[in-house]
Write a protein that holds these residues in place. Structure first.
Motif, short mmCIF file in Angstrom:
data_model
loop_
_atom_site.label_atom_id
_atom_site.label_comp_id
_atom_site.label_asym_id
_atom_site.label_seq_id
_atom_site.Cartn_x
_atom_site.Cartn_y
_atom_site.Cartn_z
N SER A 1 0.83 -1.20 0.00
CA SER A 1 0.00 0.00 0.00
C SER A 1 0.87 1.26 0.00
CB SER A 1 -0.92 -0.01 1.22
OG SER A 1 -1.59 1.21 1.36
N LEU A 2 1.90 1.25 0.84
CA LEU A 2 2.81 2.39 0.88
C LEU A 2 3.55 2.55 -0.44
CD1 LEU A 2 4.27 1.98 4.49
CD2 LEU A 2 2.69 3.74 3.69
N GLN A 3 3.95 1.42 -1.06
CA GLN A 3 4.65 1.48 -2.34
C GLN A 3 3.75 2.09 -3.42
OE1 GLN A 3 7.91 0.69 -2.90
NE2 GLN A 3 7.59 1.59 -4.91
N LYS A 4 2.46 1.72 -3.42
CA LYS A 4 1.52 2.31 -4.38
C LYS A 4 1.41 3.81 -4.16
CE LYS A 4 -1.37 -1.77 -5.04
NZ LYS A 4 -2.69 -2.38 -4.77
N ASP A 5 1.38 4.23 -2.91
CA ASP A 5 1.30 5.65 -2.59
C ASP A 5 2.56 6.38 -3.08
OD1 ASP A 5 0.14 7.99 -1.40
OD2 ASP A 5 1.53 7.72 0.29
N VAL A 6 3.72 5.79 -2.83
CA VAL A 6 4.98 6.40 -3.27
C VAL A 6 5.03 6.44 -4.80
CG1 VAL A 6 7.48 6.02 -3.36
CG2 VAL A 6 6.28 5.85 -1.19
N ASP A 7 4.63 5.36 -5.46
CA ASP A 7 4.63 5.34 -6.93
C ASP A 7 3.71 6.42 -7.49
OD1 ASP A 7 6.41 3.25 -6.90
OD2 ASP A 7 4.89 1.69 -7.24
N GLY A 8 2.56 6.60 -6.85
CA GLY A 8 1.63 7.65 -7.29
C GLY A 8 2.24 9.03 -7.14
N ILE B 1 5.47 9.72 -7.07
CA ILE B 1 6.57 9.84 -8.04
C ILE B 1 6.01 10.18 -9.42
CG2 ILE B 1 8.31 8.52 -9.30
CD1 ILE B 1 8.97 7.13 -6.63
N ALA B 2 4.92 9.52 -9.80
CA ALA B 2 4.31 9.80 -11.10
C ALA B 2 3.84 11.26 -11.16
CB ALA B 2 3.14 8.86 -11.34
N MET B 3 3.25 11.74 -10.07
CA MET B 3 2.79 13.13 -10.04
C MET B 3 3.98 14.08 -10.15
SD MET B 3 0.65 15.15 -7.08
CE MET B 3 1.99 14.96 -5.92
N GLU C 1 6.91 13.45 -11.53
CA GLU C 1 7.44 13.36 -12.90
C GLU C 1 6.60 14.20 -13.86
OE1 GLU C 1 10.18 11.98 -14.23
OE2 GLU C 1 10.84 11.47 -12.21
N LYS C 2 5.29 14.15 -13.67
CA LYS C 2 4.40 14.95 -14.52
C LYS C 2 4.67 16.44 -14.31
CE LYS C 2 -0.48 15.92 -15.30
NZ LYS C 2 -1.82 15.76 -14.77
N ARG C 3 4.80 16.84 -13.05
CA ARG C 3 5.07 18.25 -12.76
C ARG C 3 6.46 18.66 -13.26
NH1 ARG C 3 2.45 19.14 -6.78
NH2 ARG C 3 0.29 19.03 -7.48
N ARG C 4 7.43 17.76 -13.15
CA ARG C 4 8.77 18.06 -13.65
C ARG C 4 8.73 18.28 -15.16
NH1 ARG C 4 12.69 15.49 -16.10
NH2 ARG C 4 11.69 13.47 -15.90
N ALA C 5 7.99 17.42 -15.87
CA ALA C 5 7.87 17.57 -17.32
C ALA C 5 7.19 18.91 -17.68
CB ALA C 5 7.08 16.40 -17.91
N GLU C 6 6.15 19.27 -16.92
CA GLU C 6 5.49 20.55 -17.15
C GLU C 6 6.45 21.70 -16.91
OE1 GLU C 6 2.14 20.61 -14.53
OE2 GLU C 6 1.01 19.16 -15.72
N TYR C 7 7.24 21.61 -15.83
CA TYR C 7 8.20 22.66 -15.51
C TYR C 7 9.27 22.76 -16.59
CZ TYR C 7 11.99 25.19 -13.29
OH TYR C 7 12.99 26.08 -13.04
N GLU C 8 9.79 21.62 -17.04
CA GLU C 8 10.82 21.64 -18.08
C GLU C 8 10.28 22.26 -19.37
OE1 GLU C 8 12.20 17.62 -18.38
OE2 GLU C 8 13.61 17.87 -16.72
N ASP C 9 9.03 21.96 -19.70
CA ASP C 9 8.40 22.55 -20.89
C ASP C 9 8.29 24.06 -20.72
OD1 ASP C 9 6.96 22.52 -23.43
OD2 ASP C 9 5.19 22.97 -22.20
N TRP C 10 7.83 24.49 -19.54
CA TRP C 10 7.70 25.91 -19.27
C TRP C 10 9.06 26.61 -19.33
CZ3 TRP C 10 9.86 28.81 -15.34
CH2 TRP C 10 9.40 30.13 -15.23
N LEU C 11 10.07 25.98 -18.73
CA LEU C 11 11.42 26.56 -18.72
C LEU C 11 11.98 26.68 -20.13
CD1 LEU C 11 13.68 27.58 -16.89
CD2 LEU C 11 14.57 25.25 -16.84
N LYS C 12 11.74 25.66 -20.96
CA LYS C 12 12.22 25.70 -22.35
C LYS C 12 11.55 26.85 -23.11
CE LYS C 12 12.45 22.95 -26.58
NZ LYS C 12 11.94 24.03 -27.41
#
Length: 180
Positions: free
Chosen positions: A75-82, A84-86, A88-99
């Motif tokens: 259960s904790l691993q699923k929470d951590v994976d969720g 991490i996915a969030m 990663e999504k925000r990092r991708a959005e930030y990288e796009d904005w920065l570019k």
């Protein structure tokens, strides 16, 4: 007089006799206030049998604990994976904005340099004196040396000296590249 009132009257009359008798009776009977529970003996198990039983169920109990811990960890691993996915999504959005921001700044900077290249030195000097000295020095550095010298000669001496010192410190190899 009602029945209730009659009983209450009788109790009041007998109270001096009843209370001491009840107290004496309670003290005379050992364990009168304690609750007695019958001991139920279902079998005559020996100490070895009891030890064997406990040993046999200890493995099952340990297995059950491990299963519960495993479920909690999953259960904790699923929470951590969720999370991490969030991230990663925000990092991708930030990288796009920065570019997009960096691309815009490059275009804006190139356009700004072209504007100052085409201006008369006295007009450029008047404007550069009024903006942030670091930005002004960056603009002067991007211009060709002839245009930069004309603009600096048109500026007030203290402003021109400030820009020249900023430009010189940027070119100094002993200046730290780390801003912290």
């Amino acid at each position: 007089m009602t029945i209730r009132q009659k009983r209450l009257s009788l109790f009041r009359k007998l109270r001096p006799v009843l209370l001491p008798a009840a107290a004496a009776l309670m003290l005379a009977i050992p364990g009168a206030l304690a609750e007695e529970r019958p001991v139920i003996v279902t079998s005559k198990a020996t100490a070895d049998e009891i030890r064997e039983f406990c040993t046999n169920i200890s493995d099952k109990a340990r297995d059950q604990r491990y299963l519960l811990q495993k479920q909690e960890l999953e259960s904790l691993q699923k929470d951590v994976d969720g999370r991490i996915a969030m991230l990663e999504k925000r990092r991708a959005e930030y990288e796009d904005w920065l570019k997009r921001r960096n691309d815009f700044l490059k275009v804006a900077e190139a356009g700004l340099i072209e504007i100052y290249k085409k201006m008369k030195p006295d007009a450029a000097a008047a404007q550069l004196q009024k903006i942030n000295p670091e930005i002004a020095s960056a603009i002067v550095m991007k211009l060709n040396p002839r245009m930069s010298s004309l603009i600096l000669s048109e500026m007030q001496p203290d402003k021109a000296a400030l820009l020249a010192s900023i430009i010189a410190s940027a070119a100094d190899p002993n200046t730290s590249k780390d801003p912290s």
